[in-house]
Design a protein around this motif. Structure first.
Motif, PDB file in Angstrom:
ATOM      1  N   GLN A 169       5.229   1.289  -8.759  1.00  0.00           N
ATOM      2  CA  GLN A 169       5.566   1.400 -10.017  1.00  0.00           C
ATOM      3  C   GLN A 169       4.437   2.122 -10.842  1.00  0.00           C
ATOM      4  O   GLN A 169       4.740   3.015 -11.778  1.00  0.00           O
ATOM      5  CB  GLN A 169       5.658  -0.034 -10.853  1.00  0.00           C
ATOM      6  CG  GLN A 169       7.123  -0.708 -10.239  1.00  0.00           C
ATOM      7  CD  GLN A 169       6.718  -1.456  -8.834  1.00  0.00           C
ATOM      8  OE1 GLN A 169       5.508  -1.693  -8.405  1.00  0.00           O
ATOM      9  NE2 GLN A 169       7.627  -1.804  -7.953  1.00  0.00           N
ATOM     10  N   ILE A 170       3.136   1.478 -10.665  1.00  0.00           N
ATOM     11  CA  ILE A 170       1.999   2.184 -11.479  1.00  0.00           C
ATOM     12  C   ILE A 170       1.951   3.537 -11.069  1.00  0.00           C
ATOM     13  O   ILE A 170       1.849   4.708 -11.852  1.00  0.00           O
ATOM     14  CB  ILE A 170       0.675   1.183 -11.508  1.00  0.00           C
ATOM     15  CG1 ILE A 170       1.142   0.023 -12.130  1.00  0.00           C
ATOM     16  CG2 ILE A 170      -0.228   1.964 -11.812  1.00  0.00           C
ATOM     17  CD1 ILE A 170      -0.147  -1.061 -11.975  1.00  0.00           C
ATOM     18  N   PRO A 226       8.538  10.009  -7.669  1.00  0.00           N
ATOM     19  CA  PRO A 226       9.362   8.973  -7.533  1.00  0.00           C
ATOM     20  C   PRO A 226       8.643   7.843  -6.771  1.00  0.00           C
ATOM     21  O   PRO A 226       7.911   7.948  -6.202  1.00  0.00           O
ATOM     22  CB  PRO A 226      10.479   9.384  -6.699  1.00  0.00           C
ATOM     23  CG  PRO A 226      10.519  11.030  -7.062  1.00  0.00           C
ATOM     24  CD  PRO A 226       8.948  11.279  -7.051  1.00  0.00           C
ATOM     25  N   GLU A 227       8.881   6.528  -7.183  1.00  0.00           N
ATOM     26  CA  GLU A 227       8.634   5.444  -6.598  1.00  0.00           C
ATOM     27  C   GLU A 227       8.880   5.522  -4.978  1.00  0.00           C
ATOM     28  O   GLU A 227       7.866   4.977  -4.327  1.00  0.00           O
ATOM     29  CB  GLU A 227       9.100   4.113  -7.208  1.00  0.00           C
ATOM     30  CG  GLU A 227       8.515   3.906  -8.429  1.00  0.00           C
ATOM     31  CD  GLU A 227       9.304   2.657  -9.066  1.00  0.00           C
ATOM     32  OE1 GLU A 227       9.543   1.527  -8.196  1.00  0.00           O
ATOM     33  OE2 GLU A 227       9.221   2.408 -10.322  1.00  0.00           O
ATOM     34  N   GLU A 228       9.998   5.920  -4.480  1.00  0.00           N
ATOM     35  CA  GLU A 228      10.054   5.859  -3.211  1.00  0.00           C
ATOM     36  C   GLU A 228       9.142   6.706  -2.416  1.00  0.00           C
ATOM     37  O   GLU A 228       8.607   6.306  -1.389  1.00  0.00           O
ATOM     38  CB  GLU A 228      11.475   6.269  -2.641  1.00  0.00           C
ATOM     39  CG  GLU A 228      11.763   6.369  -1.292  1.00  0.00           C
ATOM     40  CD  GLU A 228      11.762   4.983  -0.525  1.00  0.00           C
ATOM     41  OE1 GLU A 228      11.318   5.132   0.706  1.00  0.00           O
ATOM     42  OE2 GLU A 228      12.031   3.944  -1.181  1.00  0.00           O
ATOM     43  N   ASP A 229       8.640   7.910  -2.991  1.00  0.00           N
ATOM     44  CA  ASP A 229       7.399   8.744  -2.491  1.00  0.00           C
ATOM     45  C   ASP A 229       6.381   7.925  -2.493  1.00  0.00           C
ATOM     46  O   ASP A 229       5.300   8.116  -1.631  1.00  0.00           O
ATOM     47  CB  ASP A 229       7.643   9.978  -2.998  1.00  0.00           C
ATOM     48  CG  ASP A 229       8.901  10.966  -2.880  1.00  0.00           C
ATOM     49  OD1 ASP A 229       8.696  11.415  -1.523  1.00  0.00           O
ATOM     50  OD2 ASP A 229       9.527  11.316  -3.431  1.00  0.00           O
ATOM     51  N   VAL A 230       5.918   7.313  -3.559  1.00  0.00           N
ATOM     52  CA  VAL A 230       4.641   6.316  -3.677  1.00  0.00           C
ATOM     53  C   VAL A 230       4.715   5.435  -2.236  1.00  0.00           C
ATOM     54  O   VAL A 230       3.612   5.382  -1.612  1.00  0.00           O
ATOM     55  CB  VAL A 230       4.412   5.880  -4.949  1.00  0.00           C
ATOM     56  CG1 VAL A 230       3.298   4.823  -4.596  1.00  0.00           C
ATOM     57  CG2 VAL A 230       4.364   6.914  -6.071  1.00  0.00           C
ATOM     58  N   ARG A 231       5.802   4.855  -2.159  1.00  0.00           N
ATOM     59  CA  ARG A 231       5.883   3.862  -1.088  1.00  0.00           C
ATOM     60  C   ARG A 231       5.713   4.484   0.217  1.00  0.00           C
ATOM     61  O   ARG A 231       4.706   3.875   1.141  1.00  0.00           O
ATOM     62  CB  ARG A 231       7.252   2.994  -1.119  1.00  0.00           C
ATOM     63  CG  ARG A 231       7.168   1.912  -1.976  1.00  0.00           C
ATOM     64  CD  ARG A 231       8.683   1.140  -1.687  1.00  0.00           C
ATOM     65  NE  ARG A 231       9.976   1.759  -2.399  1.00  0.00           N
ATOM     66  CZ  ARG A 231      10.138   1.579  -3.650  1.00  0.00           C
ATOM     67  NH1 ARG A 231       9.612   1.146  -4.445  1.00  0.00           N
ATOM     68  NH2 ARG A 231      11.144   2.158  -4.147  1.00  0.00           N
TER      69      ARG A 231
END
Length: 150
Positions: free
Chosen positions: A125-126, A134-139
């Motif tokens: 999120q942060i 996008p959050e999915e790419d961060v994950r």
């Protein structure tokens, strides 16, 4: 497992090339200016890209930051195909979509910029807001770093 070791070494090579790319473009903080990099390459890099000529169908929009990831994947391909990238050990990658996606995530979320974050700020999120991805790419980026970090 030799394949796993070879893959880990390849990902580390890509990380080093991203670190050099960030230095060449003097990027000190997120968001990484993917559009500017595409439009203003340094000598030995890809040809200058007119972003306005890119088809909107190319820009997959599933979140406000999805177009940046599409451009990052395009930049990853340009780096892999140019002399600058080849000299730094970036492979052509041909049709290895997974590797292109990993490389694109490295470009927009360089390891050293992630390391500079406080541990409690290393959340999807942060980081999504901080890096404008996008959050999915961060994950997936965080999972990749855990998988092959030394």
């Amino acid at each position: 497992m030799p394949d796993s070791n070879a893959n880990t070494e390849l990902l580390r090579t890509l990380e080093r090339s991203v670190s050099e790319l960030i230095d060449v473009f003097a990027v000190n903080a997120p968001p990484v200016p993917v559009e500017r990099m595409l439009q203003d390459p340094r000598p030995g890099m890809w040809r200058e890209i007119d972003i306005s000529q890119i088809s909107t169908g190319f820009l997959k929009i599933t979140s406000p930051y999805s177009p940046r990831m599409s451009l990052a994947r395009f930049l990853a391909r340009m780096i892999a195909q140019c002399e600058w990238g080849q000299v730094r050990g970036v492979p052509n990658m041909n049709d290895d979509v997974t590797l292109y996606q990993q490389f694109a995530r490295m470009i927009v979320m360089p390891a050293r910029m992630i390391e500079e974050l406080r541990p409690d700020a290393r959340t999807p999120q942060i980081m999504s807001v901080y890096f404008e991805v996008p959050e999915e790419d961060v994950r997936r980026r965080l999972e990749d770093l855990i998988r092959y970090s030394a």
